[in-house]
Motif scaffolding. Structure first.
Motif, PDB file in Angstrom:
ATOM      1  N   ASP A   9       0.778  -1.055   0.055  1.00 19.91           N
ATOM      2  CA  ASP A   9       0.030   0.113  -0.040  1.00 19.91           C
ATOM      3  C   ASP A   9       0.852   1.329   0.019  1.00 19.91           C
ATOM      4  O   ASP A   9       1.884   1.143   0.507  1.00 19.91           O
ATOM      5  CB  ASP A   9      -0.929   0.035   1.219  1.00 19.91           C
ATOM      6  CG  ASP A   9      -1.975   1.062   0.833  1.00 19.91           C
ATOM      7  OD1 ASP A   9      -2.368   1.259  -0.247  1.00 19.91           O
ATOM      8  OD2 ASP A   9      -2.557   1.494   1.909  1.00 19.91           O
ATOM      9  N   HIS A  11       0.329   5.663   0.406  1.00 22.10           N
ATOM     10  CA  HIS A  11      -0.651   6.777   0.273  1.00 22.10           C
ATOM     11  C   HIS A  11       0.191   8.167   0.316  1.00 22.10           C
ATOM     12  O   HIS A  11       1.487   8.107   0.871  1.00 22.10           O
ATOM     13  CB  HIS A  11      -1.424   6.786   2.040  1.00 22.10           C
ATOM     14  CG  HIS A  11      -2.535   5.914   1.775  1.00 22.10           C
ATOM     15  ND1 HIS A  11      -3.792   6.240   1.911  1.00 22.10           N
ATOM     16  CD2 HIS A  11      -2.422   4.513   1.513  1.00 22.10           C
ATOM     17  CE1 HIS A  11      -4.638   5.180   2.238  1.00 22.10           C
ATOM     18  NE2 HIS A  11      -3.776   4.190   1.750  1.00 22.10           N
ATOM     19  N   HIS A  43      -3.823  -1.863   5.718  1.00 19.71           N
ATOM     20  CA  HIS A  43      -3.989  -2.187   4.343  1.00 19.71           C
ATOM     21  C   HIS A  43      -3.496  -3.121   3.490  1.00 19.71           C
ATOM     22  O   HIS A  43      -3.762  -3.992   2.920  1.00 19.71           O
ATOM     23  CB  HIS A  43      -4.108  -0.864   3.646  1.00 19.71           C
ATOM     24  CG  HIS A  43      -5.135   0.157   4.132  1.00 19.71           C
ATOM     25  ND1 HIS A  43      -5.331   1.575   3.435  1.00 19.71           N
ATOM     26  CD2 HIS A  43      -6.129   0.267   5.107  1.00 19.71           C
ATOM     27  CE1 HIS A  43      -6.123   2.106   4.054  1.00 19.71           C
ATOM     28  NE2 HIS A  43      -6.640   1.337   5.024  1.00 19.71           N
TER      29      HIS A  43
HETATM   30 MG    MG Z   1      -4.485   2.126   1.569  1.00 17.55          MG
END
Ligand code: MG
Length: 159
Positions: A9, A11, A43
């Motif tokens: 993941d 971000h 995540h």
């Molecule tokens: Mg995420």
């Protein structure tokens, strides 16, 4: 039979967003942007669990177009993925994860993160490895504009 899963993941980091990693709030002037709470570690672990049982990905289970997941506590995602693996007859053998973040340094928080993830997954803390590294000034992590995580999980069939 054992099954392995892998999740990643990333971000963007934005000022004023809370930094939540593995369910632990990290003091920081920046935090991950995102539809949910942006917990990259949970995540990645969620995607690893789903991947281990070939059950799609976090985006198919919890789409970011769904208002139900706005600001959602990501512990919910990981718990739902965990119950899916249990329904299919598996338990977690171990989890190994790495967080890539330029600052703040995560070392003081690693044990708390490991303990929280182990608690969520209902496994011993020595079954959960969480490592942290910087981007050495390179790329989006190194410039401080992103946080990312990778996670591998091994499932074993319950006897
Ligand atoms: Mg995420």
């Amino acid at each position: 039979m054992n099954r392995i899963g892998f999740g990643t993941d990333i971000h963007r980091l934005e000022p004023g967003r809370p930094m939540v990693i593995g369910g632990i709030v990290i003091p920081s002037a920046f935090g991950p942007a995102g539809h949910s709470d942006g917990d990259i570690l949970l995540h990645a672990v969620t995607d690893a669990l789903l991947g281990a049982v070939a059950a799609g990905d976090i985006g198919s289970h919890f789409p970011d177009t769904d208002e139900r997941w706005r600001g959602a506590d990501s512990t919910r995602f990981v718990l739902e993925a965990l119950s899916l693996t249990r329904e299919r007859g598996y338990r977690i053998a171990n989890v190994d994860a790495t967080i890539d973040l330029e600052s703040p340094k995560l070392r003081p928080f690693i044990d708390a993160i490991r303990a929280r993830v182990a608690e969520l997954l209902a496994v011993d803390v020595d079954c959960v490895s969480v490592k942290a590294k910087t981007g050495e000034g390179l790329g989006p992590v190194g410039s401080g504009s992103a946080i990312s995580a990778t996670a591998a999980v091994l499932l074993e069939r319950r006897s």
